[in-house]
Every structure is written in structure tokens, then in C-alpha cells.
Design a protein around this motif. Structure first.
Motif, PDB file in Angstrom:
ATOM      1  N   CYS B 188       0.836  -1.054   0.015  1.00 27.33           N
ATOM      2  CA  CYS B 188       0.035   0.062   0.083  1.00 27.33           C
ATOM      3  C   CYS B 188       0.769   1.383  -0.169  1.00 27.33           C
ATOM      4  O   CYS B 188       1.739   1.520   1.156  1.00 27.33           O
ATOM      5  N   ASN B 189       0.676   2.004  -0.970  1.00 31.50           N
ATOM      6  CA  ASN B 189       1.568   3.245  -1.161  1.00 31.50           C
ATOM      7  C   ASN B 189       0.812   4.360  -0.343  1.00 31.50           C
ATOM      8  O   ASN B 189      -0.152   4.720  -0.780  1.00 31.50           O
ATOM      9  N   ALA B 190       1.580   4.396   0.677  1.00 25.81           N
ATOM     10  CA  ALA B 190       1.038   5.694   1.606  1.00 25.81           C
ATOM     11  C   ALA B 190       1.896   7.009   1.762  1.00 25.81           C
ATOM     12  O   ALA B 190       1.747   7.418   2.779  1.00 25.81           O
ATOM     13  N   HIS B 209      -9.252   0.652   8.871  1.00 32.26           N
ATOM     14  CA  HIS B 209      -9.682  -0.909   8.458  1.00 32.26           C
ATOM     15  C   HIS B 209     -10.006  -0.908   6.947  1.00 32.26           C
ATOM     16  O   HIS B 209      -9.885  -2.022   6.398  1.00 32.26           O
ATOM     17  N   ALA B 210     -10.721  -0.076   6.262  1.00 30.79           N
ATOM     18  CA  ALA B 210     -11.160  -0.046   4.849  1.00 30.79           C
ATOM     19  C   ALA B 210      -9.884  -0.316   4.119  1.00 30.79           C
ATOM     20  O   ALA B 210      -9.744  -1.228   3.166  1.00 30.79           O
ATOM     21  N   VAL B 211      -8.840   0.272   4.442  1.00 35.95           N
ATOM     22  CA  VAL B 211      -7.498   0.070   3.691  1.00 35.95           C
ATOM     23  C   VAL B 211      -6.787  -1.167   3.842  1.00 35.95           C
ATOM     24  O   VAL B 211      -6.609  -2.098   2.822  1.00 35.95           O
ATOM     25  N   ILE B 212      -6.835  -1.720   4.934  1.00 32.14           N
ATOM     26  CA  ILE B 212      -6.553  -2.990   5.567  1.00 32.14           C
ATOM     27  C   ILE B 212      -7.430  -4.018   4.517  1.00 32.14           C
ATOM     28  O   ILE B 212      -6.903  -4.976   4.089  1.00 32.14           O
ATOM     29  N   GLU B 213      -8.762  -3.795   4.696  1.00 29.36           N
ATOM     30  CA  GLU B 213      -9.911  -4.826   3.825  1.00 29.36           C
ATOM     31  C   GLU B 213      -9.221  -4.832   2.553  1.00 29.36           C
ATOM     32  O   GLU B 213      -9.269  -6.025   2.053  1.00 29.36           O
ATOM     33  N   GLY B 214      -9.302  -3.615   1.876  1.00 26.40           N
ATOM     34  CA  GLY B 214      -8.894  -3.805   0.471  1.00 26.40           C
ATOM     35  C   GLY B 214      -7.388  -4.352   0.195  1.00 26.40           C
ATOM     36  O   GLY B 214      -7.340  -4.931  -0.909  1.00 26.40           O
ATOM     37  N   MET B 215      -6.413  -4.322   1.183  1.00 20.02           N
ATOM     38  CA  MET B 215      -5.326  -5.074   0.677  1.00 20.02           C
ATOM     39  C   MET B 215      -5.474  -6.515   1.131  1.00 20.02           C
ATOM     40  O   MET B 215      -4.679  -7.414   0.242  1.00 20.02           O
ATOM     41  N   ASN B 317      -2.292   2.526  -4.246  1.00 25.03           N
ATOM     42  CA  ASN B 317      -2.438   3.660  -3.570  1.00 25.03           C
ATOM     43  C   ASN B 317      -3.643   3.627  -2.451  1.00 25.03           C
ATOM     44  O   ASN B 317      -4.391   2.528  -2.495  1.00 25.03           O
ATOM     45  N   VAL B 318      -3.380   4.378  -1.468  1.00 23.03           N
ATOM     46  CA  VAL B 318      -4.453   4.182  -0.427  1.00 23.03           C
ATOM     47  C   VAL B 318      -5.949   4.419  -0.794  1.00 23.03           C
ATOM     48  O   VAL B 318      -6.586   3.463  -0.473  1.00 23.03           O
ATOM     49  N   GLU B 319      -6.254   5.228  -1.500  1.00 25.17           N
ATOM     50  CA  GLU B 319      -7.445   5.602  -1.852  1.00 25.17           C
ATOM     51  C   GLU B 319      -7.950   4.472  -2.719  1.00 25.17           C
ATOM     52  O   GLU B 319      -9.198   4.089  -2.780  1.00 25.17           O
ATOM     53  N   THR B 320      -7.192   3.986  -3.627  1.00 26.58           N
ATOM     54  CA  THR B 320      -7.531   2.824  -4.480  1.00 26.58           C
ATOM     55  C   THR B 320      -8.076   1.692  -3.777  1.00 26.58           C
ATOM     56  O   THR B 320      -9.058   1.258  -3.828  1.00 26.58           O
ATOM     57  N   LEU B 321      -7.154   1.348  -2.696  1.00 28.83           N
ATOM     58  CA  LEU B 321      -7.483   0.117  -1.910  1.00 28.83           C
ATOM     59  C   LEU B 321      -8.841   0.242  -0.963  1.00 28.83           C
ATOM     60  O   LEU B 321      -9.539  -0.472  -0.721  1.00 28.83           O
ATOM     61  N   ALA B 322      -8.863   1.656  -0.714  1.00 32.90           N
ATOM     62  CA  ALA B 322     -10.110   2.052   0.141  1.00 32.90           C
ATOM     63  C   ALA B 322     -11.512   1.902  -0.656  1.00 32.90           C
ATOM     64  O   ALA B 322     -12.432   1.860  -0.163  1.00 32.90           O
ATOM     65  N   ASN B 323     -11.294   1.871  -1.996  1.00 31.27           N
ATOM     66  CA  ASN B 323     -12.452   1.712  -2.852  1.00 31.27           C
ATOM     67  C   ASN B 323     -12.958   0.193  -2.779  1.00 31.27           C
ATOM     68  O   ASN B 323     -14.203  -0.144  -2.881  1.00 31.27           O
ATOM     69  N   ILE B 324     -11.957  -0.602  -2.629  1.00 28.76           N
ATOM     70  CA  ILE B 324     -12.221  -2.277  -3.001  1.00 28.76           C
ATOM     71  C   ILE B 324     -13.274  -2.938  -2.248  1.00 28.76           C
ATOM     72  O   ILE B 324     -14.083  -3.225  -2.749  1.00 28.76           O
ATOM     73  N   PRO B 325     -13.243  -2.548  -0.708  1.00 30.24           N
ATOM     74  CA  PRO B 325     -14.324  -3.196  -0.022  1.00 30.24           C
ATOM     75  C   PRO B 325     -15.854  -2.822  -0.596  1.00 30.24           C
ATOM     76  O   PRO B 325     -16.570  -3.619  -0.394  1.00 30.24           O
TER      77      PRO B 325
END
Lengths: 155, 591
Positions: B188-190, B209-215, B317-325
Motif C-alpha cells: 500500500c503506497n501511503a 480498516h477499509a485500507v486493510i480490507e482492500g489489501m 495507492n491508499v484511496e484505490t485500496l479503500a474503494n475495493i471493499p
């Protein structure tokens, strides 16, 4: 210092550490990275000292010289820039009689640093005094905070 | 007396700076002191929330009773007592402290996906995330989907990387899935380095947690057992909250060994960045995690084939990952219903600069700039005129007032010579000098150039020298053409994105504001922003003779008796502007 360095070296060996983390931990322990620490690491870990200096000078987070007791960090992000951060910085420089590249006062009481962006652009311009974030800064507010800091120093 | 009350205090970096901790402490201690019946206290919960965007109005406090949410702005600890007495106990909101219409307008046109739970849940409580269907996406993919099906959904959703380049996320995952290797990584690129962008900080502070879940979803899709979050050390609060979130997620079995009993292992480590903008570039970031100087290398091979420790690696990227859940939970059709044909979903922008409602906004791709500036942002501060909007930070360009109908998406912005980038959006008004702004960005990229390739290392330095002399009134004829030529060479020959985009702010301002460059060559800064080109004088009728400027002048150029108008000696003046800054009576003029 000897004992702490030895501890860091052992951690490094145990955890397959890397140079950046080792330097981060060193800086956390001493407030800066003493040159003798680097030579010590180099000797014990069999890594050329140039690798350590290379990393330490590449990243803006590392300091090879001791810093002041109070750290004032002025944000130079774009939002802070258009809202006048350069005026705050130049007045701080005048206040501390800092010239050229110098960023720590002679008495080692204050260090003035600049950071690219702390990500608090909505409350620009931002100044961080000893890790506390102050938003919507201006020269009056700055003077007040400095006065409080200096009074704290004198006590 | 009301029952079921929730008190929420905004405590992102902005909220804390404005005194959020003190406000929350005041609520806690006053509620204790005030002899409020125990059964009522049990029904009343107090907690901190992450940023909800409008940091300029902090401290924001929400009081949620059974039937309504009341939002207060600019709350200070000493105001808490009255809120408790009149509202919490008495049931009558303190209407004069409530947010005004501009707060609601700020939120009206926004569509919140990534930020939907930011500012509503306690970021330090995993149960709060689970209560809003958190980790349901992980449960769903583990229970019923193959990695290929996950990748297929990502491709169909049209999600593109939010870090700047806009590469389709599903395609990246697929390439890494197909790469054969025993070990793969997801990073995750933060390392949010663009000055003027802070969405990644806000997302991690507000909903880690949204970022972790996306990961976890990403790791499952590509087959990675290890993940890293590379985060800036300049974001201490985000780091702290992320650490706690990772620990809590591990305790609950959402990461770690044998996740949800399905036999899949994945764990996450945090790597602190050490302050280098170039580390936002994928290969430089990898070098930095490996403990080396963060210098990029030539691509291909791309990280999806040869990444961290030589193994296939996906960097999102963070925002990308946070979209995923949210995409997994609500489906790709729902996600792609927002946005334009080629730019799907929403984008978070950091709306800052000379704008009334400065803050973090999330809007559907394809919204017009005009809507952002005037409907959400509430227009320009202090009744000044809008001059330009700069997007994409040091890699981007500017948009002028006659292009306000432009839609915000990857393609439209590229057409006018700017980029979406990571989402910085800086509003400039008539007092801003475009040459100075371009020089500001160039100063940044020049000092952040890693030095590996010559075009970037030396080219940006030479560009900056030319910009420097132009803003000091020492520009030469032909300098503008020289800037253009040098810029195109740097763009063509640099190794990585930093150098390839560094000249953009210069080229874009020359394209749209050439007359300002010309004026500088003739010795005038039209916006009166370039200090060295100005002369300072005292306006006698305003001068009270207070002596503030006299004391501030480092050159001793100011003379005058108390209570009589002072004078600046132009031959001694070093044009530092100190007198202008300290004068409270607007008695220092600049020409």
C-alpha cells in the motif's frame, strides 16, 4: 551510548533489519545520527559506511547533527505557500538570527525546519511546534507561542 | 431528557490542531461531574471520529439523538457546558452554534464512497467498522469467489489507480496473478508526497480498516502472503491509528494465519518512509522498503513481474485500496454507475488555497470544475477574483477561468495539459503570481530529484535558475523559449515520472499566462507577489508611527520618530518585506 548501540546492532542481526530502520531507530534514541554510530554499525555489520551515509543524506528525515531543544517545523506545502508560509519562515529566521543554511540557533535551543507538506492544507498556513500542530498561523500567533516557549526555557 | 445520544468529536489532524482533544475531554469530564443519571449516561456514547472534510470549521461536534443529527462548528472547550445543559440534557439544540447553510452545500454535491464511513465511525474501534458492514467484503470473497472472479469484478468496475497514473487496478492485479513465483507481495503506497494533497492521510486517520480490507482482498486476488504499508513518517496520527487497526484486525483473524479458517495466510507490516518524494514512484518505493536509497530504476521489468526482493509485487495507492471493499460489497455495476465512460467511480480531491470552504471532497468523476469551486467550495475567499486552479501538484498544470466547464476526469484534464494526479486542487486568486507558483513547484521537484539521471538532476536545476532570475527581475530576452526547449528535453529524457512531469507547471503557466512571464521580463510582477521586483514605501496617511516596521527591518532602512510617519530608504532596503508583514495599519505599500 555504547550499550544502546550494541542493542540496536543485535536487533538488526536478529530481525534481518535494514539500513533505513536501523538509522530511524538510532535517530529515535539519540535525536540525531552520531557519526561514530555509523562507523560502529559499519564495522560490526560488515556494511560499508558509505551505504549508511548514502541513505542518511538521501532522506530528509535524517540528521547528522544534533538539533535544538525545541523543534519548529514550518509547512511549505502549496496551500501554505499561497497563504504566506514564506513570510512566517522569514520572520522566524529573523527572530532566531539564522542565516543561510543554518537552522539551529547558536544556543541549541531552537531548530527551524521546513517540511514539504503535513497534509493539513485546510488550516494553512501550518506550523508544528514540538509535534503539536497549529493551524491558520500568522505572525501574531507565532509571536505568542514563541514567547510562551521562551518563558518555559527561562524557568 | 433525551435517550440514545451519540456525541462525535472530529479528531483528524485538523480537528486535533483546532483543539479536538480538549473538546472531547471537556465532554467527558462535564458529563461525569454533572450528576447526570446513570441510566442516561449508559445510553450516551462519546467518541472521536476521523475527518469529514471541512477542517476549516473545526472543531466540529455532532450530537445524534434518536431522531436527528445536530452539527456544531468552531466548538471550543468552554462552549461544551452549554451544549450539555441545553441540548444533551434539555433537548434544545444551541442553534446559534450550529453549522450554517454552507456546511450543507459543501456536502450536497458530493458522493461518498471512500469517505462514506470517514467521520462517522470511531477509527480506533474495529467494532465500529464491523458495525457498518466492515470486513464483509473479505468474508464474501473468501466464502464464494475465486481470485479470478475478484479480478474480473475489479476490471469490470473500471477502477483506476488513484495515486496519479490512473492505471486500471484489475489489469495490474491480473498481471501479477499470472506471474509465476513462490512469494508475492502487495504494497500500500501511503507515501503521499504531493504538497497540497492529503486524502490518503485522512482516509487512514478516518477509516484505516477499509485500507486493510482492500489489501486483504488484493492479496487474495494476486496470491500474496505478505503486505507492506509504506507510509510517511510525517503523518504520526495516521501511523498510530494504522498500527492499532492492524493489531486489532490480526486479533479478529481478518489478517494473519489461516484467515477466516479458509487456509489463506496474509499479514501486513508497516514501513515508515523517511522523507523522499521520489519514493512515491513504484521502483523507488521498493528500493526504500529494501532499505536502500530510494532511487527508481528503468522499467520494464515492471514490479508486477520483478518487484520487492525481485518477486512479483502489486503497489496500490491508499484511496484505490479503500474503494475495493465497497466495490466487492455493492458490485461493479454500482461503482461504474458513477463517473464518465473511461473514468469510473469517484475521486477525492483536496480543495485548498484561496477558497471559502477548503477541505477534502469526494465527487463523482465527470463533475465540472465550476460545480466544485462555486457549489461545493462556496467561491473565492475575501471577494477576490479567481485566477486559476492548479491540479496534480508538482506534476500537474493549471486550469484557467475560461475553462471552468471542464469535467474532472483523467482524459479531460490531460487534454488541457494537466492531470488528476493524486487529487490536489489549489485555488489561486488575483494576488497569486503564476510565475511564482510555477517556480514554487519547480523548487520542490528540483530539491526532490534523486539525482540518478542527468536530465532531471541538472535539467531541473537549470530550469529553476532561469525561473529564479525571472522572478527577481533579471530575466533575459529568450528565457521563455529557453524554458520551453529545456522542459521538453527533460520530459523526453528523464528516467521516471518525477522528471518526466517536473516541467509541467512551467509549461502550463507559459501556455496560459504568457503575458505574466512577459511582464516579468519587463521588470513587473502584475500580482505584486515577487518580492524582489517590488519597491516598498510608507503610505503617510495610514502610518501611525508605531515603530513596528522600524524594529522589524533587518537592514535598518526605516527611520522615523514615534507617532510620526516613518520613511523607507530605498537604497538600503533589501526588499525582504518584513515591514509589510508587521504593519497592522496597511501603511506599507508595494509597487
Amino acid at each position: 551510548m555504547e550499550k544502546r548501540l550494541q542493542g540496536l546492532i543485535e536487533d538488526f542481526k536478529k530481525n534481518e533489519g535494514n539500513i533505513i530502520s536501523l538509522l530511524q531507530e538510532t535517530q529515535e534514541a539519540f535525536g540525531y545520527i552520531p557519526e561514530e554510530a555509523i562507523y560502529r554499525f559499519s564495522h560490526e555489520l560488515d556494511i560499508p559506511a558509505s551505504n549508511f551515509f548514502g541513505v542518511a543524506t538521501f532522506y530528509s528525515q535524517f540528521y547528522l547533527n544534533p538539533r535544538g531543544k525545541n523543534i519548529i517545523t514550518a509547512c511549505c506545502g502549496t496551500a501554505c505557500h499561497v497563504k504566506g508560509s514564506d513570510r512566517i519562515i522569514s520572520s522566524l529566521k529573523r527572530e532566531f538570527s539564522l542565516t543561510g543554511e543554518q537552522n539551529t540557533t547558536e544556543d541549541k535551543k531552537f531548530t527551524l525546519e521546513q517540511v514539504a507538506c503535513v497534509g493539513a492544507c485546510s488550516i494553512a498556513p501550518v506550523v508544528i511546534i514540538n509535534k503539536k500542530v497549529y493551524g491558520k498561523m500568522n505572525s501574531d500567533k507565532m509571536a505568542k507561542e514563541l514567547k510562551a516557549l521562551k518563558e518555559g526555557e527561562d524557568e | 431528557m433525551n435517550k440514545n445520544i451519540t456525541i462525535q468529536v472530529c479528531m483528524g489532524t485538523g480537528g486535533i490542531a483546532a483543539g479536538g482533544s480538549e473538546v472531547l475531554a471537556a465532554f467527558e469530564s462535564l458529563m461525569r461531574e454533572k450528576n447526570i443519571p446513570a441510566e442516561f449516561k449508559k445510553e450516551c456514547s462519546m467518541h472521536k471520529v476521523g475527518c469529514r472534510g471541512l477542517c476549516a470549521k473545526d472543531v466540529l461536534v455532532d450530537i445524534i439523538t434518536d431522531d436527528r443529527r445536530t452539527i456544531y462548528q468552531y466548538i471550543k472547550p468552554e462552549m461544551v457546558e452549554r451544549i450539555i445543559d441545553e441540548h444533551v440534557v434539555g433537548g434544545n439544540p444551541v442553534s446559534e452554534w450550529e453549522v450554517a447553510e454552507d456546511y450543507h452545500k459543501f456536502h450536497e454535491k458530493q458522493v461518498k464512497v471512500v469517505l462514506s464511513d470517514c467521520g462517522n465511525i470511531d477509527p480506533e474501534d474495529i467494532n465500529a467498522y464491523i458495525a457498518v458492514d466492515g470486513y464483509k467484503a473479505v468474508e464474501k470473497v473468501f466464502a464464494s469467489m475465486t481470485p479470478e472472479e475478484v479480478i474480473d469484478i475489479m476490471k469490470k468496475s473500471g477502477l483506476r489507480g488513484r495515486g496519479g497514473a490512473g492505471f486500471p487496478t484489475g489489469v495490474k492485479w491480473e498481471a501479477c496473478r499470472k506471474a509465476e513465483a513462490g512469494q508475492k507481495y502487495i504494497i500500500c503506497n501511503a507515501d503521499e508526497g504531493d504538497p497540497g494533497a492529503f486524502m490518503d492521510r485522512a482516509v487512514i486517520e478516518g477509516n484505516p480498516h477499509a485500507v486493510i480490507e482492500g489489501m486483504v482482498v488484493g492479496a487474495y486476488a494476486i496470491g500474496a502472503s505478505k503486505g507492506y504499508v509504506y507510509i510517511r513518517a510525517e503523518y504520526p496520527l495516521a501511523v498510530e491509528r494504522l498500527k492499532k487497526a492492524i493489531k486489532d484486525a490480526r486479533e479478529r483473524g481478518f489478517i494473519g494465519k489461516n484467515i477466516l479458517g479458509k487456509g489463506f495466510d496474509f499479514d501486513i507490516k508497516i514501513k515508515l518512509g523517511a522523507g523522499a518524494f521520489v519514493c512515491g514512484e513504484e521502483t523507488a518505493l521498493i528500493a526504500s522498503i529494501e532499505g536502500q536509497r530510494g532511487m527508481p530504476r528503468a522499467k520494464p521489468p515492471f514490479p508486477v513481474h520483478r518487484g520487492l526482493w525481485g518477486k512479483p509485487t502489486v503497489i496500490n495507492n491508499v484511496e484505490t485500496l479503500a474503494n475495493i471493499p465497497y466495490i466487492i460489497k455493492k458490485g461493479h455495476e454500482w461503482f461504474s454507475s458513477y463517473g464518465t465512460e473511461k473514468s469510473k467511480g469517484t475521486k477525492v480531491f483536496a480543495l485548498t488555497g484561496k477558497i471559502k470552504n477548503s477541505g477534502l471532497i469526494e465527487v463523482p468523476m465527470g463533475i465540472t470544475l465550476k460545480e466544485i469551486i462555486y457549489d461545493i467550495g462556496g467561491g473565492i475567499e475575501n471577494g477576490k477574483a479567481l485566477k486559476a486552479v492548479q491540479t496534480g501538484g508538482p506534476s500537474g498544470g493549471c486550469i484557467t477561468t475560461d475553462m471552468l466547464d471542464i469535467t474532472m476526469d483523467y482524459e479531460s484534464l490531460a487534454r488541457v495539459g494537466s492531470i488528476v494526479g493524486s487529487g490536489g486542487m489549489i485555488v489561486l486568486d488575483e494576488d497569486d503570481c503564476m510565475v511564482n507558483v510555477a517556480k514554487y513547484f519547480l523548487q520542490f521537484t528540483q530539491s526532490e530529484s534523486c539525482g540518478k539521471c542527468v536530465p532531471c538532476r541538472i535539467g531541473t536545476k537549470r530550469l529553476l535558475e532561469i525561473m529564479d532570475r525571472i522572478t527577481k527581475g533579471a530575466g533575459r530576452q529568450g528565457d521563455i523559449e529557453l524554458l520551453e526547449k529545456l522542459s521538453s528535453d527533460i520530459k523526453a529524457a528523464s528516467l521516471c515520472g518525477l522528471g518526466q512531469t517536473a516541467p509541467n507547471p512551467v509549461l502550463s503557466t507559459i501556455k496560459y499566462f504568457r503575458e505574466e512571464y512577459d511582464a516579468h521580463l519587463q521588470g513587473k510582477c502584475p500580482a505584486k507577489a515577487c518580492r524582489e521586483m517590488l519597491t516598498y514605501h510608507i503610505i503617510e496617511e495610514f502610518c501611525k508611527g508605531c515603530g513596528a516596521c522600524l524594529r522589524a527591518c533587518p537592514a535598518g532602512a526605516i527611520t522615523g520618530e514615534k507617532k510620526k510617519p516613518h520613511k523607507i530608504a530605498p537604497e538600503i532596503c533589501i526588499k525582504c518585506g518584513a515591514c509589510f508583514d508587521v504593519c497592522k495599519f496597511k501603511a506599507v505599500g508595494k509597487e
